[in-house]
Enzyme design. Structure first.
Site, PDB file in Angstrom:
ATOM      1  N   TYR A   1       0.833  -1.201   0.000  1.00 16.16           N
ATOM      2  CA  TYR A   1       0.000   0.000   0.000  1.00 16.16           C
ATOM      3  C   TYR A   1       0.874   1.261   0.000  1.00 16.16           C
ATOM      4  CZ  TYR A   1      -2.932   3.791   1.594  1.00 16.16           C
ATOM      5  OH  TYR A   1      -3.551   5.019   1.696  1.00 16.16           O
TER       6      TYR A   1
ATOM      7  N   PHE B   1      15.659  19.130  -1.405  1.00 16.30           N
ATOM      8  CA  PHE B   1      14.300  18.664  -1.671  1.00 16.30           C
ATOM      9  C   PHE B   1      14.062  17.282  -1.057  1.00 16.30           C
ATOM     10  CE2 PHE B   1      11.310  16.272  -4.279  1.00 16.30           C
ATOM     11  CZ  PHE B   1      10.230  17.133  -4.416  1.00 16.30           C
TER      12      PHE B   1
END
Length: 418
Positions: free
Chosen positions: A172, A289
């Site tokens: 998931y 980032f």
């Protein structure tokens, strides 16, 4: 006065909040120029700021045309996620939409105007986003379309089933976050700001996403319960309670904390991959980032570990702490020092009676081995007595002013946002 006491205990927060507010954030998140962009691309950046202020800041700090590619990638996935989250869309409509969403990128007129979600503007004005997608280089288009397709299929798979095993938990998390890490890594390599290996090593890229997603799921137990969502794997929580919701009952708090610690231990196994991934990056804007969310995540796990408050309210790292992490996490050695610090913090809190204590100690040892610097370890928060005295005086004089600063900088320091 509670805020004042917190600052007196963490004088570095005062210094870094001030430094951050007075322009320090530009060193890690310089804002890209959008005035010279076309109208539709400016609109996309406006949507980016509306749907995720914190991500907007780090995305706009990326170099070159990678900035635009990541902006569009984010908006496309935000639109896909908005469909998944919208409980007013029936499954017989939602499942085909998730499966086919990647094809809408090439349909200039496609849009969806029936959503009731807060970010529905990215669906209502999807033609603007899809047009800018088609304006990207083909190498960027191929990555975004491929990830969008795989994610849509994965989201549809989990619409009608719960996360049972730890293997399914990984699956998931792969669909909703690991694929994002893989997609971003492929974009980094496609931009030529990073070497091809960054986009090719999907295992490491997947771990980057899984570490962030598992942290979010662990931290958001109570919020998800309130909203009727369940993401903790049944294989784990069923050893501690009959129902996942039972963990929030006061009489079950000790078992609940054992369950929490086991899941945090599971998440920590991604840290070695995170450190390896970050050590390969060359471009400073890409490094910032990638590194900032990862250090936020381990700080959040350290705050959650063995903490009953996870089942009673919201556990967040301090805003000043988040700012300090953002200002510090600009190179591999600094990130290793941060990971070492929070791993040690977790280690010091391991209860001898905890069923996962041995496993937790083992993964902490692995993190230590990778992050311990070759030279003497110097605390990142060592301050002289003179500095401490000045900082405490400053706190006493200006705590109300810093409250305003804290609110003003919130858009930059939201940790673990979806």
């Amino acid at each position: 006065m509670e805020l004042l006491r917190k600052w007196l205990g963490h004088p570095e927060d005062i210094y870094n909040l001030l430094r951050f507010k007075m322009g320090g954030y530009r060193t890690v998140m310089p804002r890209g120029d959008t005035d010279s962009l076309g109208q539709s691309l400016r609109t996309c950046y406006r949507y980016l700021n509306q749907t995720s202020r914190s991500f907007a800041a780090v995305i706009q700090a990326l170099d070159g045309d990678l900035r635009h590619a990541v902006c569009i990638f984010y908006l496309v996935l935000r639109a896909l996620d908005t469909i998944e989250d919208d409980m007013t869309i029936s499954l017989d409509v939602k499942v085909p939409m998730l499966h086919e969403f990647h094809s809408y990128l090439y349909q200039p007129e496609w849009k969806y105007t029936e959503s009731k979600e807060k970010d529905r503007q990215v669906l209502e004005d999807f033609p603007t986003i899809s047009m800018e997608f088609r304006n990207l280089s083909k190498v960027y288009q191929d990555v975004i379309s491929d990830v969008c397709h795989k994610m849509g299929v994965g989201m549809a798979e989990f619409l009608e089933k719960k996360v049972d095993s730890q293997q399914e938990w990984d699956k998931y998390c792969h669909y909703v976050a690991g694929l994002v890490g893989i997609g971003l890594s492929r974009l980094f390599s496609a931009s030529e700001l990073e070497d091809p290996i960054i986009g090719q090593d999907t295992e490491l890229a997947n771990s980057m996403g899984l570490f962030l997603q598992k942290t979010n799921i662990i931290r958001d137990y109570l919020e998800d319960q309130t909203e009727g969502r369940e993401f903790w794997p049944r294989e784990v929580w069923s050893r501690y309670a009959k129902k996942l919701s039972d963990l929030a009952k006061p009489e079950n708090i000790d078992l609940a904390v054992h369950c929490l610690n086991e899941l945090i231990t599971n998440a920590l196994h991604h840290v070695p991959d995170v450190l390896t991934y970050l050590s390969r990056l060359k471009n400073q804007s890409v490094f910032n980032f990638c590194a900032i969310p990862q250090v936020m995540a381990i700080a959040t796990l350290a705050a959650c570990y063995n903490n009953k408050q996870v089942f009673r309210g919201v556990v967040k790292i301090r805003k000043g702490q988040a700012v300090t992490l953002m200002m510090d996490a600009t190179n591999t050695q600094a990130v290793k020092a941060i990971m070492y610090q929070y791993a040690e913090e977790i280690y010091q809190k391991i209860p001898s009676s905890d069923p996962s204590s041995n496993k937790t100690q083992q993964i902490i040892a692995s993190i230590r081995a990778m992050s311990l610097p070759s030279g003497p370890m110097v605390s990142r928060h060592h301050y002289s007595p003179i500095y401490l005295s000045c900082a405490m005086l400053l706190a006493a004089l200006s705590w109300q002013y810093l409250t305003a600063i804290s609110k003003a900088t919130e858009e930059y320091v939201q940790a673990g946002e979806n």
